[in-house]
Design a protein around this motif. Structure first.
Motif, PDB file in Angstrom:
ATOM      1  N   THR A 187       0.828  -1.215   0.000  1.00  0.00           N
ATOM      2  CA  THR A 187       0.000   0.000   0.000  1.00  0.00           C
ATOM      3  C   THR A 187       0.858   1.257   0.000  1.00  0.00           C
ATOM      4  OG1 THR A 187      -1.732  -1.206   1.140  1.00  0.00           O
ATOM      5  CG2 THR A 187      -1.890   1.193   1.193  1.00  0.00           C
ATOM      6  N   ALA A 188       1.796   1.355   0.944  1.00  0.00           N
ATOM      7  CA  ALA A 188       2.648   2.554   0.985  1.00  0.00           C
ATOM      8  C   ALA A 188       3.756   2.467  -0.060  1.00  0.00           C
ATOM      9  CB  ALA A 188       3.260   2.716   2.377  1.00  0.00           C
ATOM     10  N   GLN A 189       4.186   1.270  -0.382  1.00  0.00           N
ATOM     11  CA  GLN A 189       5.335   1.062  -1.276  1.00  0.00           C
ATOM     12  C   GLN A 189       6.528   1.897  -0.801  1.00  0.00           C
ATOM     13  OE1 GLN A 189       4.428   0.661  -5.400  1.00  0.00           O
ATOM     14  NE2 GLN A 189       2.794  -0.738  -4.891  1.00  0.00           N
ATOM     15  N   VAL A 190       6.886   1.636   0.445  1.00  0.00           N
ATOM     16  CA  VAL A 190       8.020   2.316   1.077  1.00  0.00           C
ATOM     17  C   VAL A 190       9.266   2.165   0.200  1.00  0.00           C
ATOM     18  CG1 VAL A 190       9.605   2.113   3.056  1.00  0.00           C
ATOM     19  CG2 VAL A 190       7.114   2.029   3.413  1.00  0.00           C
ATOM     20  N   ILE A 191       9.990   3.273   0.032  1.00  0.00           N
ATOM     21  CA  ILE A 191      11.197   3.197  -0.811  1.00  0.00           C
ATOM     22  C   ILE A 191      12.452   3.109   0.064  1.00  0.00           C
ATOM     23  CG2 ILE A 191      10.219   4.302  -2.868  1.00  0.00           C
ATOM     24  CD1 ILE A 191      11.579   6.908  -1.969  1.00  0.00           C
ATOM     25  N   PRO A 192      13.499   2.486  -0.464  1.00  0.00           N
ATOM     26  CA  PRO A 192      14.731   2.321   0.314  1.00  0.00           C
ATOM     27  C   PRO A 192      15.265   3.668   0.810  1.00  0.00           C
ATOM     28  CG  PRO A 192      14.844   1.027  -1.699  1.00  0.00           C
ATOM     29  CD  PRO A 192      13.606   1.867  -1.802  1.00  0.00           C
ATOM     30  N   GLY A 193      15.825   3.638   2.010  1.00  0.00           N
ATOM     31  CA  GLY A 193      16.444   4.829   2.564  1.00  0.00           C
ATOM     32  C   GLY A 193      15.481   5.765   3.272  1.00  0.00           C
ATOM     33  N   SER A 194      14.192   5.426   3.273  1.00  0.00           N
ATOM     34  CA  SER A 194      13.221   6.373   3.830  1.00  0.00           C
ATOM     35  C   SER A 194      13.063   6.230   5.341  1.00  0.00           C
ATOM     36  CB  SER A 194      11.869   6.199   3.138  1.00  0.00           C
ATOM     37  OG  SER A 194      11.500   4.853   3.140  1.00  0.00           O
ATOM     38  N   THR A 195      12.388   7.230   5.920  1.00  0.00           N
ATOM     39  CA  THR A 195      12.072   7.221   7.349  1.00  0.00           C
ATOM     40  C   THR A 195      10.592   6.907   7.525  1.00  0.00           C
ATOM     41  OG1 THR A 195      13.794   8.817   7.855  1.00  0.00           O
ATOM     42  CG2 THR A 195      11.975   8.679   9.423  1.00  0.00           C
ATOM     43  N   CYS A 196      10.306   5.918   8.376  1.00  0.00           N
ATOM     44  CA  CYS A 196       8.927   5.468   8.598  1.00  0.00           C
ATOM     45  C   CYS A 196       8.587   5.589  10.078  1.00  0.00           C
ATOM     46  CB  CYS A 196       8.781   4.001   8.208  1.00  0.00           C
ATOM     47  SG  CYS A 196       9.148   3.666   6.482  1.00  0.00           S
ATOM     48  N   VAL A 197       7.327   5.884  10.362  1.00  0.00           N
ATOM     49  CA  VAL A 197       6.866   5.960  11.750  1.00  0.00           C
ATOM     50  C   VAL A 197       5.640   5.070  11.898  1.00  0.00           C
ATOM     51  CG1 VAL A 197       5.975   7.461  13.563  1.00  0.00           C
ATOM     52  CG2 VAL A 197       7.710   8.330  11.982  1.00  0.00           C
ATOM     53  N   VAL A 198       5.658   4.220  12.919  1.00  0.00           N
ATOM     54  CA  VAL A 198       4.553   3.281  13.130  1.00  0.00           C
ATOM     55  C   VAL A 198       3.892   3.568  14.482  1.00  0.00           C
ATOM     56  CG1 VAL A 198       3.920   0.843  13.254  1.00  0.00           C
ATOM     57  CG2 VAL A 198       5.786   1.560  11.741  1.00  0.00           C
ATOM     58  N   PHE A 199       2.621   3.968  14.438  1.00  0.00           N
ATOM     59  CA  PHE A 199       1.846   4.245  15.659  1.00  0.00           C
ATOM     60  C   PHE A 199       1.124   2.965  16.071  1.00  0.00           C
ATOM     61  CE2 PHE A 199       1.690   8.961  16.073  1.00  0.00           C
ATOM     62  CZ  PHE A 199       2.318   9.312  14.878  1.00  0.00           C
TER      63      PHE A 199
END
Ligand code: PAD
Ligand code: ZN
Ligand code: ZN
Length: 375
Positions: A187-199
């Motif tokens: 769904t998000a298709q997170v890309i390498p090197g990124s910053t993610c936050v999980v609540f």
């Protein structure tokens, strides 16, 4: 053919007779599968927060009901017309069906099959249930009902999987793991090197972290009010964890300062309106994406400043991680068998089925991530 095919099976099930009541282990009758249905012997089933939403009333269901929707089992018998599973197949029941015909199913980007039971109908397609207890019909839950030794599901709500897969682990692919992992990967298709936050660092939130890590995120910040969740979150991939209670400032400002204003993705995995807005505000105002994963409480509305979206943020949601259930669950099982991810970290407790109430106590006390019940 099994000796029970075509006959009513009497077995044990955990019945919920009403709102906010404990499970009662009862003898129930499970009718044979009708056309396009399969009867499944459940081998293992996980406890997910969504089951509790049915108990608490946050999600509407009809009582009496057999809940549970995260399981693995073996097909005992099939009804007429069923071609894609047969007796003896190892399967995962799917709370999100894939009928292959509706507007979501025929679009390559859609996964929310119109046959999903979000309104709590609690019956199969012909409008009836396959369970009875003490002479009363017992309702189904989310096309699955897995807190029972046998259940009946429709053919489009079951995925055939590798027969060598361990049911006591891959049951988590029926909901929690697939939902979280897919939210990040698909769904998000997170890309390498990124910053993610999980609540929210429950079973689903930890699976989001695992997805962010697999996608190559370089920084993953876990957020929970319960600090006991931090250790496990770090062991599955969080690079740091914080509690909003430790700060006076709004959490979006805290995160912006911590990351030099570079949060690419946020995930709400709690199911609360306040955290949905916090998560939205916490992703980058221009290129950030926020994904609602936690199930929203029934009939509650959100108010938010549209400026949050106007500046460029993307706000998304996903059911079951965005996966097309029948197509993707067998592939996720294959990936698990190839050791692309580990489910052991998520399984904190294994209990016999008749200790189901204890399993829910562990969830309420915040002590478990996933409890798996063995039949
Ligand atoms: P869980 O109860 O195990 O985890 C929730 C976590 O959130 C806990 O660790 C809590 O301590 C934490 N928490 C509570 N309040 C806050 C807060 N205000 N701020 C930060 N953290 C907080 O649940 P779960 O991981 O099984 O499920 C999480 C949600 O995802 C829940 O709403 C469930 O219904 C939903 C879900 N959605 C899907 C889907 O398809 N979208 C599938 C499965 C579960
Ligand atoms: Zn679930
Ligand atoms: Zn469909």
């Amino acid at each position: 053919m099994s000796s029970t095919a075509g006959k009513v099976i009497k077995c044990k099930a955990a019945v919920l007779w009403g709102l906010k009541q404990p499970f009662s282990i009862e003898e129930v009758e499970v009718a044979p599968p009708k056309t396009y249905e399969a009867r499944i012997k459940i081998l293992a089933t996980g406890i997910c927060r969504t089951d509790d939403h049915a108990i608490s009333g946050a999600m509407t269901v009809k009582f009496p009901v057999i809940v549970g929707h995260e399981a693995a089992g073996v097909v005992e018998s099939i009804g007429e017309g069923v071609t894609t599973v047969k007796p003896g197949d190892m399967v995962i029941p799917l709370f999100l069906p894939q009928c292959g015909k509706c507007s979501s199913c025929i679009n390559p980007n859609g996964n929310l099959c119109e046959k999903i039971d979000v309104t709590g109908k609690g019956v199969l397609s012909d409008g009836t249930t396959r369970f009875t207890c003490k002479g009363k019909p017992v309702y189904h839950f989310m096309n699955t009902s897995t807190f029972t030794e046998y259940t009946v599901v429709e053919e489009d709500s079951v995925a055939k999987i590798d027969s060598a897969a361990p049911p006591e682990k891959v049951c988590l692919l029926g909901c929690g793991f697939s939902t979280g992992y897919g939210a990040a990967m698909k769904t998000a298709q997170v890309i390498p090197g990124s910053t993610c936050v999980v609540f929210g660092l429950g079973g689903v939130g930890l699976s989001v972290i695992m997805g962010c890590k697999s996608a190559g995120a370089s920084r993953i910040i876990g957020i929970d009010l319960n600090k006991d969740k931090f250790e496990k979150a770090k062991s599955v991939g969080a690079t740091e964890c914080i509690s909003p209670k430790d700060y006076k400032k709004p959490i979006n400002e805290v995160l912006s300062e911590m990351t030099n204003n570079s949060v690419g993705y946020t995930f709400e995995v709690v199911g609360r309106l306040e955290t949905m807005i916090d998560a939205l505000a916490s992703c980058h105002m221009s290129y950030g994406t926020s994904v609602v994963v936690g199930a929203p409480p029934s009939s509650k509305m959100l108010t938010y400043d549209p400026m949050l979206l106007f500046t460029g943020r993307t706000w998304k949601g996903c059911v079951f991680g965005g996966w097309k259930s029948r197509d993707d669950v067998p592939k996720l099982v294959t990936d698990f068998m190839a050791k692309k991810f580990d489910l052991d970290e998520l399984i904190t407790h294994v209990l016999p089925f008749n200790k189901i109430n204890e399993g829910f106590e562990l969830l309420y006390k915040g002590e478990s991530i996933r409890s798996v019940l063995l039949m």
